[in-house]
Write an enzyme that holds these catalytic residues in place. Structure first.
Site, PDB file in Angstrom:
ATOM      1  N   THR A 112       0.876  -1.174   0.000  1.00 27.73           N
ATOM      2  CA  THR A 112       0.000   0.000   0.000  1.00 27.73           C
ATOM      3  C   THR A 112       0.915   1.226   0.000  1.00 27.73           C
ATOM      4  OG1 THR A 112      -0.016   0.305   2.400  1.00 27.73           O
ATOM      5  CG2 THR A 112      -1.612  -1.289   1.491  1.00 27.73           C
ATOM      6  N   ILE A 123      -3.459  -9.509   2.551  1.00 32.32           N
ATOM      7  CA  ILE A 123      -3.933 -10.455   3.575  1.00 32.32           C
ATOM      8  C   ILE A 123      -5.448 -10.669   3.528  1.00 32.32           C
ATOM      9  CG2 ILE A 123      -2.023 -10.206   5.219  1.00 32.32           C
ATOM     10  CD1 ILE A 123      -3.957  -8.297   6.830  1.00 32.32           C
ATOM     11  N   GLU A 141      -3.687  -1.120   8.137  1.00 35.77           N
ATOM     12  CA  GLU A 141      -3.758   0.330   7.946  1.00 35.77           C
ATOM     13  C   GLU A 141      -3.469   0.916   9.325  1.00 35.77           C
ATOM     14  OE1 GLU A 141      -4.101   2.193   5.307  1.00 35.77           O
ATOM     15  OE2 GLU A 141      -4.351   0.536   3.905  1.00 35.77           O
ATOM     16  N   GLU A 169      -3.615   1.824  21.612  1.00 35.71           N
ATOM     17  CA  GLU A 169      -4.783   2.675  21.326  1.00 35.71           C
ATOM     18  C   GLU A 169      -6.104   1.939  21.529  1.00 35.71           C
ATOM     19  OE1 GLU A 169      -4.725   5.249  17.964  1.00 35.71           O
ATOM     20  OE2 GLU A 169      -2.604   5.703  18.196  1.00 35.71           O
ATOM     21  N   TYR A 197      -9.454   3.598  13.390  1.00 38.79           N
ATOM     22  CA  TYR A 197      -8.222   2.777  13.418  1.00 38.79           C
ATOM     23  C   TYR A 197      -8.195   1.895  14.664  1.00 38.79           C
ATOM     24  CZ  TYR A 197      -3.431   1.608  14.732  1.00 38.79           C
ATOM     25  OH  TYR A 197      -2.310   0.933  15.171  1.00 38.79           O
ATOM     26  N   LYS A 247      -8.451  -2.222  15.153  1.00 40.48           N
ATOM     27  CA  LYS A 247      -7.413  -3.026  15.811  1.00 40.48           C
ATOM     28  C   LYS A 247      -8.034  -3.802  16.983  1.00 40.48           C
ATOM     29  CE  LYS A 247      -3.504  -3.216  15.106  1.00 40.48           C
ATOM     30  NZ  LYS A 247      -2.671  -4.040  14.186  1.00 40.48           N
ATOM     31  N   ASN A 254       3.227  16.291  22.984  1.00 44.23           N
ATOM     32  CA  ASN A 254       3.664  16.478  21.595  1.00 44.23           C
ATOM     33  C   ASN A 254       4.515  17.728  21.408  1.00 44.23           C
ATOM     34  OD1 ASN A 254       2.205  14.192  20.930  1.00 44.23           O
ATOM     35  ND2 ASN A 254       0.370  15.340  20.336  1.00 44.23           N
TER      36      ASN A 254
HETATM   37  P1  NAD Z   1       2.900   0.953   8.441  1.00 43.58           P
HETATM   38  O1  NAD Z   1       1.675   1.661   8.002  1.00 43.58           O
HETATM   39  O2  NAD Z   1       4.219   1.648   8.354  1.00 43.58           O
HETATM   40  O3  NAD Z   1       3.060  -0.409   7.597  1.00 43.58           O
HETATM   41  C1  NAD Z   1       1.981  -1.266   7.352  1.00 43.58           C
HETATM   42  C2  NAD Z   1       2.426  -2.284   6.311  1.00 43.58           C
HETATM   43  O4  NAD Z   1       1.348  -3.202   6.108  1.00 43.58           O
HETATM   44  C3  NAD Z   1       2.760  -1.674   4.941  1.00 43.58           C
HETATM   45  O5  NAD Z   1       3.938  -2.254   4.417  1.00 43.58           O
HETATM   46  C4  NAD Z   1       1.550  -2.022   4.089  1.00 43.58           C
HETATM   47  O6  NAD Z   1       1.869  -2.155   2.711  1.00 43.58           O
HETATM   48  C5  NAD Z   1       1.119  -3.352   4.704  1.00 43.58           C
HETATM   49  N1  NAD Z   1      -0.301  -3.638   4.513  1.00 43.58           N
HETATM   50  C6  NAD Z   1      -1.352  -2.834   4.806  1.00 43.58           C
HETATM   51  N2  NAD Z   1      -2.505  -3.446   4.459  1.00 43.58           N
HETATM   52  C7  NAD Z   1      -2.173  -4.670   3.962  1.00 43.58           C
HETATM   53  C8  NAD Z   1      -2.909  -5.758   3.452  1.00 43.58           C
HETATM   54  N3  NAD Z   1      -4.245  -5.731   3.354  1.00 43.58           N
HETATM   55  N4  NAD Z   1      -2.238  -6.864   3.058  1.00 43.58           N
HETATM   56  C9  NAD Z   1      -0.870  -6.920   3.146  1.00 43.58           C
HETATM   57  N5  NAD Z   1      -0.122  -5.899   3.583  1.00 43.58           N
HETATM   58  C10 NAD Z   1      -0.760  -4.781   4.000  1.00 43.58           C
HETATM   59  O7  NAD Z   1       2.606   0.450   9.911  1.00 43.58           O
HETATM   60  P2  NAD Z   1       3.574   0.361  11.189  1.00 43.58           P
HETATM   61  O8  NAD Z   1       3.621   1.670  11.848  1.00 43.58           O
HETATM   62  O9  NAD Z   1       4.812  -0.324  10.806  1.00 43.58           O
HETATM   63  O10 NAD Z   1       2.690  -0.604  12.123  1.00 43.58           O
HETATM   64  C11 NAD Z   1       2.786  -2.012  11.977  1.00 43.58           C
HETATM   65  C12 NAD Z   1       1.822  -2.665  12.949  1.00 43.58           C
HETATM   66  O11 NAD Z   1       2.149  -2.272  14.272  1.00 43.58           O
HETATM   67  C13 NAD Z   1       0.372  -2.272  12.755  1.00 43.58           C
HETATM   68  O12 NAD Z   1      -0.425  -3.431  12.939  1.00 43.58           O
HETATM   69  C14 NAD Z   1       0.103  -1.235  13.824  1.00 43.58           C
HETATM   70  O13 NAD Z   1      -1.240  -1.271  14.226  1.00 43.58           O
HETATM   71  C15 NAD Z   1       1.021  -1.709  14.930  1.00 43.58           C
HETATM   72  N6  NAD Z   1       1.539  -0.680  15.842  1.00 43.58           N
HETATM   73  C16 NAD Z   1       2.137   0.442  15.344  1.00 43.58           C
HETATM   74  C17 NAD Z   1       2.686   1.366  16.229  1.00 43.58           C
HETATM   75  C18 NAD Z   1       3.381   2.616  15.745  1.00 43.58           C
HETATM   76  O14 NAD Z   1       3.712   3.489  16.537  1.00 43.58           O
HETATM   77  N7  NAD Z   1       3.657   2.759  14.451  1.00 43.58           N
HETATM   78  C19 NAD Z   1       2.582   1.162  17.612  1.00 43.58           C
HETATM   79  C20 NAD Z   1       1.936   0.005  18.073  1.00 43.58           C
HETATM   80  C21 NAD Z   1       1.431  -0.907  17.171  1.00 43.58           C
HETATM   81  O1  DAU Z   2       0.021   4.346  20.300  1.00 44.54           O
HETATM   82  C1  DAU Z   2       0.359   3.532  19.212  1.00 44.54           C
HETATM   83  C2  DAU Z   2      -0.096   4.179  17.931  1.00 44.54           C
HETATM   84  O2  DAU Z   2       0.783   5.274  17.679  1.00 44.54           O
HETATM   85  C3  DAU Z   2      -0.109   3.229  16.749  1.00 44.54           C
HETATM   86  O3  DAU Z   2      -1.058   2.226  16.981  1.00 44.54           O
HETATM   87  C4  DAU Z   2      -0.441   3.958  15.438  1.00 44.54           C
HETATM   88  O4  DAU Z   2      -0.331   3.081  14.339  1.00 44.54           O
HETATM   89  C5  DAU Z   2       0.541   5.094  15.272  1.00 44.54           C
HETATM   90  O5  DAU Z   2       0.204   5.851  14.122  1.00 44.54           O
HETATM   91  C6  DAU Z   2       0.538   6.002  16.506  1.00 44.54           C
HETATM   92  O6  DAU Z   2      -0.722   6.706  16.608  1.00 44.54           O
HETATM   93  P1  DAU Z   2      -0.783   8.263  17.006  1.00 44.54           P
HETATM   94  O7  DAU Z   2      -2.046   8.819  16.504  1.00 44.54           O
HETATM   95  O8  DAU Z   2      -0.457   8.462  18.443  1.00 44.54           O
HETATM   96  O9  DAU Z   2       0.488   8.792  16.143  1.00 44.54           O
HETATM   97  P2  DAU Z   2       0.699  10.086  15.246  1.00 44.54           P
HETATM   98  O10 DAU Z   2       2.166  10.110  14.896  1.00 44.54           O
HETATM   99  O11 DAU Z   2      -0.273  10.192  14.145  1.00 44.54           O
HETATM  100  O12 DAU Z   2       0.416  11.275  16.263  1.00 44.54           O
HETATM  101  C7  DAU Z   2       1.136  11.398  17.484  1.00 44.54           C
HETATM  102  C8  DAU Z   2       0.578  12.600  18.228  1.00 44.54           C
HETATM  103  O13 DAU Z   2       0.930  13.783  17.512  1.00 44.54           O
HETATM  104  C9  DAU Z   2      -0.925  12.603  18.320  1.00 44.54           C
HETATM  105  O14 DAU Z   2      -1.307  13.169  19.568  1.00 44.54           O
HETATM  106  C10 DAU Z   2      -1.371  13.522  17.184  1.00 44.54           C
HETATM  107  C11 DAU Z   2      -0.244  14.516  17.113  1.00 44.54           C
HETATM  108  N1  DAU Z   2       0.039  15.084  15.771  1.00 44.54           N
HETATM  109  C12 DAU Z   2       0.226  14.197  14.741  1.00 44.54           C
HETATM  110  C13 DAU Z   2       0.482  14.670  13.465  1.00 44.54           C
HETATM  111  C14 DAU Z   2       0.678  13.699  12.319  1.00 44.54           C
HETATM  112  C15 DAU Z   2       0.132  16.452  15.582  1.00 44.54           C
HETATM  113  O15 DAU Z   2      -0.012  17.237  16.533  1.00 44.54           O
HETATM  114  N2  DAU Z   2       0.399  16.915  14.321  1.00 44.54           N
HETATM  115  C16 DAU Z   2       0.562  16.078  13.252  1.00 44.54           C
HETATM  116  O16 DAU Z   2       0.780  16.574  12.114  1.00 44.54           O
END
Ligand code: NAD
Ligand code: DAU
Length: 340
Positions: free
Chosen positions: A38, A62, A89, A132, A155, A159, A254
């Site tokens: 994606t 998936i 996502e 979350e 989102y 999850k 933040n």
């Molecule tokens: P990301 O958005 O960077 O990556 C998601 C990946 O999944 C991408 O490579 C995308 O192509 C793939 N993908 C999405 N839909 C798909 C589908 N239908 N089939 C196959 N592949 C698909 O996400 P991330 O930040 O690396 O997060 C990974 C996992 O960890 C997620 O499940 C998210 O909920 C969880 N998570 C993220 C954070 C965070 O801070 N980023 C924290 C806690 C948990």
């Molecule tokens: O807590 C785990 C989660 O953390 C994961 O499950 C999600 O996949 C990941 O995206 C993240 O979610 P958040 O919404 O906390 O992350 P994000 O980086 O989008 O935002 C972090 C904080 O910053 C949130 O309070 C929103 C704020 N923010 C974010 C953006 C993108 C801003 O103030 N300005 C911005 O432009």
């Protein structure tokens, strides 16, 4: 012991860090990466392993049973021993704009994957979820594994739905699945729509840094490598049916994060722009990680003060990666091969 691990979403931020860590730290394990590529999937995240004979990339979704079957078939005669499920996502703002893709990938996709894994007798399944799902905290207290689920965004609701499906397959069929719930990650290869890489990228280009609302929302930041090590600990030593919270004991509002980034990059605070708040914006997340620390012996290795400068340095050293993502040209990297 040789294992064949199917990683879903391995071309994304955390998944690509995890794949690279596995190849370095468990060199006798084979890794299959199933990813739909994606907008968040980027094969440039995986150039370090692309020629590795123990690593296989499968382009697939998936939610499509035939794609999932293809990924399992890549395990050959010995099959896939373990699944680490990252694919989702993942961006809250996108889910507010449109929830359906989140239900498709996160809920439907998880069930398709669980069915396939159970049919094939997979030995361990780690579902990578998020803090979350617990909703938002007040000024005090922490999320424990017993905190009731109370998701506030499409989102986090999707999850939470996937977590319930994982729980159900364990309760109903005794399938050996585990759930991890981690706080906010940061580090190399994070898509620059998320707070830290977006602010780094904008500051470097002297563009405005958009802060939602009053900027006093608190997140509990964990360096991505620590998250990956925690997931590996759960895969190797976790108990089936259990939930493990993962967090870094690094709570910051933040606005403090953004100021720290500006200071490090020697940019003025006048770049900060307060903008309309995110709808349903969760105020505070904080993790009680005692269960994984006490039962599996995992603790984070990096403090925020150590790993934020490392992260800033990584983005400075990988300007080409950042530019390719910002311009959209990262998609050319694979479109010729996969037509995605
Ligand atoms: P990301 O958005 O960077 O990556 C998601 C990946 O999944 C991408 O490579 C995308 O192509 C793939 N993908 C999405 N839909 C798909 C589908 N239908 N089939 C196959 N592949 C698909 O996400 P991330 O930040 O690396 O997060 C990974 C996992 O960890 C997620 O499940 C998210 O909920 C969880 N998570 C993220 C954070 C965070 O801070 N980023 C924290 C806690 C948990
Ligand atoms: O807590 C785990 C989660 O953390 C994961 O499950 C999600 O996949 C990941 O995206 C993240 O979610 P958040 O919404 O906390 O992350 P994000 O980086 O989008 O935002 C972090 C904080 O910053 C949130 O309070 C929103 C704020 N923010 C974010 C953006 C993108 C801003 O103030 N300005 C911005 O432009």
């Amino acid at each position: 012991m040789t294992r064949t691990v199917l990683v879903t979403g391995g071309a994304g931020f955390i998944g690509s860090n995890f794949v690279q860590m596995l190849r370095e730290d468990r060199p006798d394990w084979r890794v299959i990466n199933l990813d739909a590529l994606t907008y968040a999937g980027n094969l440039e995240n995986l150039t370090a392993v692309e020629a590795d004979p123990e690593y296989t990339f499968v382009h697939g979704d998936i939610t499509v049973a035939a794609d999932v079957a293809k990924a399992f078939a890549a395990g050959g005669e010995s099959g896939v021993s373990d699944v680490i499920h990252f694919a989702a996502e993942s961006h809250v703002d996108r889910s507010i704009a449109s929830g359906l893709p989140f239900v498709q990938s996160n809920v439907v996709g998880t069930q398709v994957l669980l069915d396939a894994a159970r049919e094939r007798g997979v030995q361990r399944f780690v579902h990578v979820s998020t803090d979350e799902v617990y909703g938002s905290l007040g000024k005090t207290g922490f999320f424990t594994e017993e905190t009731p689920l109370s998701p506030n965004s499409p989102y986090s609701a999707s999850k939470a739905g996937s977590d319930m499906l994982v729980r159900a397959v364990h309760e109903t069929h005794g399938f050996p699945a585990m759930i991890t719930r981690c706080s906010n990650n940061y580090g190399p290869y994070q898509f620059p729509e998320k707070l830290i890489p977006l602010m780094i990228a904008n500051a470097r280009e002297d563009k405005a840094l958009p802060i939602y609302g009053d900027g006093m929302q608190i997140r509990d930041w964990l360096y991505v490598r620590d998250h990956c090590e925690a997931i590996l600990a759960v895969l190797e030593r976790g108990s089936a049916g259990e939930v493990y919270n993962i967090g870094g004991h690094n709570e910051y509002p933040n606005i403090d994060i953004v100021r720290a980034i500006l200071k490090h990059l020697d940019k003025p605070e006048s770049l900060i722009e307060y903008v309309t708040d995110r709808l349903g914006h969760d105020r505070r997340y904080a993790i009680d990680a005692r269960k994984i620390e006490e039962t599996l012996g995992w603790t984070p290795r990096y403090t925020f003060e150590q790993a934020l400068p490392m992260t800033l340095q990584w983005y400075q050293d990988h300007d080409g990666w950042l530019q390719n993502v910002r311009s959209g040209s990262y998609r050319d990297y694979y479109s010729a091969q996969y037509g995605a």
